[in-house]
Design an enzyme around this catalytic site. Sequence first.
Site, PDB file in Angstrom:
ATOM      1  N   SER A 170       0.834  -1.193   0.000  1.00 14.06           N
ATOM      2  CA  SER A 170       0.000   0.000   0.000  1.00 14.06           C
ATOM      3  C   SER A 170       0.874   1.250   0.000  1.00 14.06           C
ATOM      4  O   SER A 170       1.723   1.417  -0.874  1.00 14.06           O
ATOM      5  CB  SER A 170      -0.974  -0.051   1.178  1.00 14.06           C
ATOM      6  OG  SER A 170      -1.971   0.929   1.048  1.00 14.06           O
ATOM      7  N   ASP A 266      -9.289  -3.122  -6.540  1.00 10.47           N
ATOM      8  CA  ASP A 266      -8.541  -2.243  -5.642  1.00 10.47           C
ATOM      9  C   ASP A 266      -8.548  -0.836  -6.229  1.00 10.47           C
ATOM     10  O   ASP A 266      -8.426  -0.656  -7.439  1.00 10.47           O
ATOM     11  CB  ASP A 266      -7.101  -2.764  -5.523  1.00 10.47           C
ATOM     12  CG  ASP A 266      -6.308  -2.135  -4.394  1.00 10.47           C
ATOM     13  OD1 ASP A 266      -6.267  -0.889  -4.325  1.00 10.47           O
ATOM     14  OD2 ASP A 266      -5.703  -2.881  -3.609  1.00 10.47           O
ATOM     15  N   HIS A 296      -8.539  -4.021  -1.629  1.00 10.44           N
ATOM     16  CA  HIS A 296      -7.315  -3.542  -0.988  1.00 10.44           C
ATOM     17  C   HIS A 296      -7.063  -4.259   0.342  1.00 10.44           C
ATOM     18  O   HIS A 296      -7.941  -4.311   1.214  1.00 10.44           O
ATOM     19  CB  HIS A 296      -7.412  -2.041  -0.755  1.00 10.44           C
ATOM     20  CG  HIS A 296      -6.105  -1.396  -0.442  1.00 10.44           C
ATOM     21  ND1 HIS A 296      -5.116  -1.239  -1.385  1.00 10.44           N
ATOM     22  CD2 HIS A 296      -5.608  -0.872   0.724  1.00 10.44           C
ATOM     23  CE1 HIS A 296      -4.077  -0.639  -0.836  1.00 10.44           C
ATOM     24  NE2 HIS A 296      -4.343  -0.413   0.445  1.00 10.44           N
TER      25      HIS A 296
END
Length: 327
Positions: A170, A266, A296
Site C-alpha cells: 500500500s 482495488d 485492498h
Amino acid sequence: MAALFAAARIAVRRRALAEVPPELRHPALYLSLSISNSVALAIGRRLTPSSGSTIRPDVEVEQRRVPSAATYPAVTVLTYQSSTRPKGSGVLLWIHGGGTIMGAARHSHGLCSRIAEELDVLVVNVEYRLAPENPYPAPLDDCYHALRWVYDNATGLGVDPARIAVGGQSAGGGLAATVVQRAHDTAVPVRFQLLVYPMLDDRTVLRDEPRDRKALMWTPASNRFAWTAYLGKPPQQQDKRPYVAAARRADLTGLPPAWIGVGDIDLFHAEDVAYARRLRDAGVACELHVEPGMYHAADELLDGKAPSMTAFRNTMLRALSSALTKP
C-alpha cells in the site's frame, strides 16, 4: 429523504460487494468507513491493533536505531532473522502500509518473520515518521536512510550488498518505489522491488471513479486525505518535487526488476497496472499479478483463511525468493 439516502448507500454497497468472491467477504467490508478528517484519523489510529501480528518462534527480532546523518533524525528499524540464516544472505528492506498516516512496523511482524524464516534472509522493517505530523519528505527520508544504512553496514549485518530488495504494501509499496528511484539516482544498488498493491500516484484523487466500484477498505475519500496529509497540500496535476510520487517520474530506465501485485477491484488497480506497463516499456523486467475479485489489503485480512489470498502471498514470496537467491 434520509431513508432514501440510506437505501441508496446500501444499494451501492451491495453492488460493490457483488464483485467480491464469497471466500473474500470479510465482515469489515460491510463497514463503509473512510479516513477523511483528523477525527477519523485519530479513531483509525486507536483502532489499529497495538500488539501487532504474530512473530514466528524461530525468528529473532531486534530493535535498532539507524544513526542520524546531518539534519536527519535517527530512524528506528526492526530486524528479523532466523537461527539458520547464513552469512552473506540477501536482505529485504520492508515498509509498512497505512496511507503514510497510520500503521507501525510491528503490524508487519507476521509477514516479516515469515519471510525471514522461509527465505533465510535478513528483513529490516522501517518505523518511519507518519504524516500529517511529518509530511513529505520525512517518511521518504527515513526509508531511504534505512536503506543506505543497510548498504553501508552490509558486512556487519551479514548480508550481501549485491542482494538487497526493497518492498512494501500500500503506502509502503509507494514509498518503496520512490526509495528505489532515489537509490538508483544515488548509486545505491537495489536488486529487486516488491510492490504490493502500491500507492503510486497522487493524481488518482483528481480522477473520477464510478461510485459503485473500487471503494472497499481504502476509499477515494481516504486516498485524498492521505495524499493531502503526505504532500502537505492537496494533490495537483503539477508537482515538481523529487520522488514525491513514484508514478510522476518520467524516466524509469535502469530501475531494478519488479513484482507488482494488486486486486482488480482495488482503488490502486489502474495506477499499478499503468506503472507496470511503463516499467516494461522502459526495459525493466516487471511481473504484474492482478488478482480477480481482490480488494485492498484482502491478503492481510484473509491469508490462511481464503485459498486465493494464501496463493497471492505465496506468489509474492516466490518472486522475492527467486530474486534474492540468484548469485
